[in-house]
Design a protein around this motif. Structure first.
Motif, PDB file in Angstrom:
ATOM      1  N   VAL A  80      -6.395   3.211  -5.298  1.00 48.55           N
ATOM      2  CA  VAL A  80      -5.107   2.528  -5.186  1.00 48.55           C
ATOM      3  C   VAL A  80      -5.244   1.330  -4.246  1.00 48.55           C
ATOM      4  CG1 VAL A  80      -2.721   2.737  -4.400  1.00 48.55           C
ATOM      5  CG2 VAL A  80      -3.743   4.580  -5.744  1.00 48.55           C
ATOM      6  N   LEU A  81      -5.932   1.522  -3.130  1.00 57.74           N
ATOM      7  CA  LEU A  81      -6.135   0.426  -2.183  1.00 57.74           C
ATOM      8  C   LEU A  81      -6.877  -0.730  -2.844  1.00 57.74           C
ATOM      9  CD1 LEU A  81      -6.028  -0.801   0.639  1.00 57.74           C
ATOM     10  CD2 LEU A  81      -8.118   0.477   1.171  1.00 57.74           C
ATOM     11  N   ARG A  82      -7.901  -0.428  -3.593  1.00 58.34           N
ATOM     12  CA  ARG A  82      -8.657  -1.466  -4.295  1.00 58.34           C
ATOM     13  C   ARG A  82      -7.740  -2.238  -5.249  1.00 58.34           C
ATOM     14  NH1 ARG A  82     -12.400   1.520  -6.484  1.00 58.34           N
ATOM     15  NH2 ARG A  82     -13.798   1.380  -4.725  1.00 58.34           N
ATOM     16  N   ASP A  83      -6.857  -1.524  -5.958  1.00 59.18           N
ATOM     17  CA  ASP A  83      -5.930  -2.189  -6.881  1.00 59.18           C
ATOM     18  C   ASP A  83      -4.931  -3.078  -6.135  1.00 59.18           C
ATOM     19  OD1 ASP A  83      -7.208  -0.946  -8.983  1.00 59.18           O
ATOM     20  OD2 ASP A  83      -5.658   0.596  -9.260  1.00 59.18           O
ATOM     21  N   VAL A  84      -4.424  -2.606  -5.000  1.00 65.13           N
ATOM     22  CA  VAL A  84      -3.482  -3.403  -4.209  1.00 65.13           C
ATOM     23  C   VAL A  84      -4.164  -4.678  -3.724  1.00 65.13           C
ATOM     24  CG1 VAL A  84      -2.172  -3.496  -2.050  1.00 65.13           C
ATOM     25  CG2 VAL A  84      -2.043  -1.468  -3.476  1.00 65.13           C
ATOM     26  N   ILE A 106       0.842  -1.197   0.000  1.00 70.38           N
ATOM     27  CA  ILE A 106       0.000   0.000   0.000  1.00 70.38           C
ATOM     28  C   ILE A 106       0.876   1.246   0.000  1.00 70.38           C
ATOM     29  CG2 ILE A 106      -1.630   1.361   1.371  1.00 70.38           C
ATOM     30  CD1 ILE A 106      -2.862  -1.398   2.229  1.00 70.38           C
ATOM     31  N   ARG A 107       1.876   1.290   0.865  1.00 71.90           N
ATOM     32  CA  ARG A 107       2.778   2.454   0.903  1.00 71.90           C
ATOM     33  C   ARG A 107       3.482   2.647  -0.443  1.00 71.90           C
ATOM     34  NH1 ARG A 107       4.108   0.181   5.982  1.00 71.90           N
ATOM     35  NH2 ARG A 107       3.174   1.379   7.663  1.00 71.90           N
ATOM     36  N   MET A 108       4.000   1.544  -0.998  1.00 74.72           N
ATOM     37  CA  MET A 108       4.728   1.622  -2.262  1.00 74.72           C
ATOM     38  C   MET A 108       3.817   2.086  -3.402  1.00 74.72           C
ATOM     39  SD  MET A 108       6.805  -1.411  -4.212  1.00 74.72           S
ATOM     40  CE  MET A 108       5.302  -2.222  -4.736  1.00 74.72           C
ATOM     41  N   TRP A 109       2.620   1.515  -3.489  1.00 76.22           N
ATOM     42  CA  TRP A 109       1.692   1.902  -4.557  1.00 76.22           C
ATOM     43  C   TRP A 109       1.228   3.342  -4.385  1.00 76.22           C
ATOM     44  CZ3 TRP A 109      -1.774  -1.469  -7.820  1.00 76.22           C
ATOM     45  CH2 TRP A 109      -1.136  -2.680  -8.147  1.00 76.22           C
ATOM     46  N   MET A 110       0.976   3.758  -3.162  1.00 75.42           N
ATOM     47  CA  MET A 110       0.558   5.151  -2.928  1.00 75.42           C
ATOM     48  C   MET A 110       1.652   6.105  -3.411  1.00 75.42           C
ATOM     49  SD  MET A 110      -2.488   5.349  -1.588  1.00 75.42           S
ATOM     50  CE  MET A 110      -3.657   4.284  -0.792  1.00 75.42           C
ATOM     51  N   VAL A 145       0.163   9.576  -4.273  1.00 78.34           N
ATOM     52  CA  VAL A 145      -0.859   9.812  -3.256  1.00 78.34           C
ATOM     53  C   VAL A 145      -0.126   9.850  -1.913  1.00 78.34           C
ATOM     54  CG1 VAL A 145      -2.938   8.938  -2.133  1.00 78.34           C
ATOM     55  CG2 VAL A 145      -2.615   8.579  -4.582  1.00 78.34           C
ATOM     56  N   PRO A 146      -0.012  11.023  -1.313  1.00 76.31           N
ATOM     57  CA  PRO A 146       0.717  11.112  -0.044  1.00 76.31           C
ATOM     58  C   PRO A 146      -0.031  10.383   1.072  1.00 76.31           C
ATOM     59  CG  PRO A 146      -0.201  13.255  -0.656  1.00 76.31           C
ATOM     60  CD  PRO A 146      -0.539  12.305  -1.757  1.00 76.31           C
ATOM     61  N   VAL A 147       0.655   9.464   1.721  1.00 76.00           N
ATOM     62  CA  VAL A 147       0.063   8.703   2.821  1.00 76.00           C
ATOM     63  C   VAL A 147       0.975   8.842   4.033  1.00 76.00           C
ATOM     64  CG1 VAL A 147       1.116   6.520   2.093  1.00 76.00           C
ATOM     65  CG2 VAL A 147      -0.919   6.482   3.514  1.00 76.00           C
ATOM     66  N   ALA A 148       0.384   9.221   5.161  1.00 74.91           N
ATOM     67  CA  ALA A 148       1.173   9.432   6.364  1.00 74.91           C
ATOM     68  C   ALA A 148       1.336   8.146   7.168  1.00 74.91           C
ATOM     69  CB  ALA A 148       0.525  10.509   7.234  1.00 74.91           C
ATOM     70  N   ASP A 149       0.328   7.294   7.129  1.00 72.14           N
ATOM     71  CA  ASP A 149       0.379   6.094   7.945  1.00 72.14           C
ATOM     72  C   ASP A 149      -0.522   5.019   7.353  1.00 72.14           C
ATOM     73  OD1 ASP A 149       1.169   4.547  10.150  1.00 72.14           O
ATOM     74  OD2 ASP A 149      -0.558   5.168  11.325  1.00 72.14           O
ATOM     75  N   VAL A 150      -0.082   3.775   7.455  1.00 69.62           N
ATOM     76  CA  VAL A 150      -0.872   2.619   7.041  1.00 69.62           C
ATOM     77  C   VAL A 150      -0.750   1.587   8.150  1.00 69.62           C
ATOM     78  CG1 VAL A 150      -1.158   0.761   5.359  1.00 69.62           C
ATOM     79  CG2 VAL A 150      -0.402   3.011   4.597  1.00 69.62           C
ATOM     80  N   GLU A 151      -1.881   1.114   8.628  1.00 71.09           N
ATOM     81  CA  GLU A 151      -1.866   0.127   9.700  1.00 71.09           C
ATOM     82  C   GLU A 151      -2.962  -0.901   9.457  1.00 71.09           C
ATOM     83  OE1 GLU A 151      -2.986   0.242  14.352  1.00 71.09           O
ATOM     84  OE2 GLU A 151      -1.577   1.788  13.673  1.00 71.09           O
TER      85      GLU A 151
END
Length: 182
Positions: free
Chosen positions: A71-75, A24-28, A33-39
């Motif tokens: 992007v999340l849906r694609d991942v 998710i981080r890599m695809w964002m 797409v700036p992402v601050a946190d993924v958990e």
């Protein structure tokens, strides 16, 4: 009777959490797409009463929520369809071993803890094995990459199952009203 199946499942879930968060981080980043946190959290049968549950939390700018959802849906679709590479699985396994080592160093062997494991095993199908036993078991086994990839793909596909979710009335994967601007 306690089997290795639950321990393998728990390990695979940990690896799924690690790999999905990295993807998710890599695809964002690749889609700007700036992402601050993924958990990605998992509540298992060892955690007590109630069903097994997964929750995903991402922090993005309010104006990026729709792009982040795409992007999340694609991942998730890619992970559902093809799983993970052997290299990704080895890195995730290394993190899992570090995690188990940390837990094992703090594990208390007492009658009370053993009884809690027995109750969880009976009620929620949790593993009876101690953390040290699981760590020892996994370190002593060397599975071929194709077997590890098949196990991971099977679990990931069963949990994600994009086609099944889409067929369930066209529900959205994310409820934007419940995410504080996503």
């Amino acid at each position: 009777m306690n089997t290795v199946q639950k321990a393998v499942y728990d390990k695979t879930i940990y690896e799924l959490r690690v790999i999905l968060c990295q993807k998710i981080r890599m695809w964002m980043e690749s889609f700007s797409v700036p992402v601050a946190d993924v958990e990605l959290n998992h509540r298992s049968s060892l955690d007590g009463r109630g069903p097994e549950m997964f929750s995903l939390r991402m922090s993005v700018a309010p104006g990026e929520a729709a792009r982040a959802e795409n992007v999340l849906r694609d991942v998730l679709a890619e992970t559902d369809a093809i799983g993970a590479s052997a290299a990704d699985l080895k890195l995730a396994e290394s993190e899992y071993f570090d995690y188990l080592s940390l837990l094992a160093s703090h594990e208390e062997r007492s009658n009370e803890n053993y009884m809690k494991r027995c109750i969880s095993a009976y009620l929620y199908n949790a593993s009876l094995s101690s953390v040290k036993d699981r760590l020892s078991f996994f370190r002593s086994k060397v599975l071929p990459d194709n077997v590890r990839e098949d196990v991971f793909s099977g679990v990931a596909s069963a949990l994600i199952d994009i086609n099944h979710s889409a067929a369930m009335g066209g529900r959205r994967y994310l409820d934007l009203s419940d995410t504080l601007s996503f």
